[in-house]
Scaffold this motif. Structure first.
Motif, short mmCIF file in Angstrom:
data_model
loop_
_atom_site.label_atom_id
_atom_site.label_comp_id
_atom_site.label_asym_id
_atom_site.label_seq_id
_atom_site.Cartn_x
_atom_site.Cartn_y
_atom_site.Cartn_z
N PHE A 1 0.82 -1.22 0.00
CA PHE A 1 0.00 0.00 0.00
C PHE A 1 0.85 1.27 0.00
CE2 PHE A 1 -3.17 -3.14 1.37
CZ PHE A 1 -4.05 -2.97 0.31
N VAL A 2 2.06 1.21 0.53
CA VAL A 2 2.97 2.35 0.40
C VAL A 2 3.31 2.56 -1.08
CG1 VAL A 2 5.35 3.14 0.84
CG2 VAL A 2 3.95 2.27 2.72
N THR B 1 1.54 1.62 -3.77
CA THR B 1 0.40 2.12 -4.53
C THR B 1 0.06 3.56 -4.13
OG1 THR B 1 -1.17 1.04 -3.00
CG2 THR B 1 -0.56 -0.16 -5.00
N TRP B 2 0.30 3.92 -2.87
CA TRP B 2 0.09 5.31 -2.43
C TRP B 2 1.03 6.23 -3.21
CZ3 TRP B 2 1.31 7.12 3.26
CH2 TRP B 2 0.89 8.44 3.44
N LEU C 1 0.52 9.34 -5.80
CA LEU C 1 1.13 10.65 -5.55
C LEU C 1 2.07 11.08 -6.68
CD1 LEU C 1 1.89 10.52 -1.71
CD2 LEU C 1 0.11 11.85 -2.89
N TRP D 1 -7.52 9.38 -7.51
CA TRP D 1 -7.44 9.90 -6.15
C TRP D 1 -8.27 9.10 -5.17
CZ3 TRP D 1 -3.66 12.27 -4.29
CH2 TRP D 1 -3.75 13.05 -3.14
N THR E 1 -5.34 6.26 -4.60
CA THR E 1 -4.44 7.00 -3.73
C THR E 1 -4.94 7.09 -2.29
OG1 THR E 1 -3.84 8.27 -5.69
CG2 THR E 1 -3.02 9.06 -3.57
N TRP E 2 -6.17 7.57 -2.09
CA TRP E 2 -6.68 7.68 -0.72
C TRP E 2 -6.77 6.32 -0.01
CZ3 TRP E 2 -6.85 10.78 3.17
CH2 TRP E 2 -6.88 12.16 3.00
N SER F 1 -5.08 3.63 -0.55
CA SER F 1 -3.71 3.16 -0.31
C SER F 1 -3.07 3.90 0.85
CB SER F 1 -2.86 3.35 -1.57
OG SER F 1 -3.34 2.54 -2.62
N ALA F 2 -3.29 5.20 0.93
CA ALA F 2 -2.73 5.99 2.04
C ALA F 2 -3.29 5.50 3.37
CB ALA F 2 -3.06 7.47 1.84
N ALA G 1 -1.94 1.95 4.12
CA ALA G 1 -0.51 1.99 4.47
C ALA G 1 -0.34 2.44 5.92
CB ALA G 1 0.25 2.92 3.53
N HIS H 1 0.29 14.95 1.04
CA HIS H 1 -0.92 14.31 0.52
C HIS H 1 -2.13 15.23 0.72
CE1 HIS H 1 -3.52 10.72 -0.27
NE2 HIS H 1 -4.37 11.47 0.42
#
Length: 182
Positions: free
Chosen positions: A14-15, A17-18, A22, A58, A62-63, A65-66, A69, A103
Motif C-alpha cells: 500500500f505504500v 500504490t500510495w 502521488l 485519487w 491513492t486515498w 492506499s494511504a 498503508a 498528501h
C-alpha cells in the motif's frame, strides 16, 4: 508474530500504490492546467476527461492506499513497539508526517481543479511533483540504513538531489519552449 511479515508486506504494497498515486496525480494536474489554456471545444473535452481520471485515481487508488498503508504501519508498531525507541524511526515518522501533509495539500489542489479553479502554473506542479520523490528517498534510505545519525548526510544528499531535479525541470522547460512536442 508469524503474521508480522504478512502485515509488513501489505504495508509495503500500500505504500507503493500510495506513492504511485502521488507520482501520477500531479502529472494529471499539469495536463489539466495546460488543457485550460486551449481553445474550445478541446479545452472542455480534455478538462472533463482529466477531472474524471484524477477523481478515479485519487479516490480509488491513492486515498485507500494511504489509509491502508498507515493502518498497517500502526499495526506493525503495535506488534513491535521497540521500533519506537530507535532514533531512525523518529526521523522516519517525521518524514511520514511530512508525506501526509504533502498528501493533504495535494488533495486541496485536487479539489480546486475539480471545481475548475486554477491557482498554480503547470511549472509549479512539475516542481510539486518532485516532493513525493524526495520524501520517498528519505524514507527508503532511513529504513534501509536504520541510522538516524547519518540523516544529516541524507538531508544534504536530498538537497543536492532536489537541486538536480530542479535543474532538470528548468532544462525540460527550455526544451519544451523550443519544441512544444518534446
Amino acid at each position: 508474530m508469524e503474521y508480522y511479515n504478512y502485515i509488513k508486506a501489505l504495508h509495503l504494497i500500500f505504500v507503493i500504490t500510495w506513492f504511485a498515486g502521488l507520482f501520477y496525480i500531479p502529472r494529471l494536474f499539469i495536463y489539466h492546467i495546460e488543457a485550460s489554456e486551449k481553445s474550445s471545444p478541446e479545452k472542455e473535452i480534455l478538462t472533463k476527461q482529466l477531472q474524471l481520471m484524477s477523481k478515479r485515481l485519487w479516490f480509488i487508488i491513492t486515498w485507500p492506499s494511504a489509509i491502508l498503508a498507515v493502518v498497517f504501519a500502526v499495526i506493525l508498531l503495535v506488534l513491535m513497539p521497540s521500533l519506537l525507541q530507535q532514533p531512525w524511526m523518529h526521523v522516519k515518522l517525521a518524514f511520514v508526517v511530512l508525506l501526509i501533509v504533502y498528501h493533504l495539500r495535494t488533495h486541496q489542489i485536487f479539489r480546486q481543479l475539480q471545481n475548475n479553479v486554477i491557482k498554480n502554473s503547470s511549472n509549479y506542479m512539475r516542481i510539486w511533483n518532485e516532493g513525493a520523490t524526495l520524501i520517498l528517498f528519505a524514507i527508503i534510505f532511513l529504513v534501509m540504513l536504520r541510522n538516524a545519525l547519518n540523516w544529516i548526510y541524507g538531508v544534504v544528499g536530498l538537497i543536492i538531489f532536489g537541486i538536480l531535479l530542479m535543474l532538470g525541470i528548468k532544462l525540460y522547460k527550455r526544451i519544451r519552449e523550443k519544441n512544444p512536442e518534446a
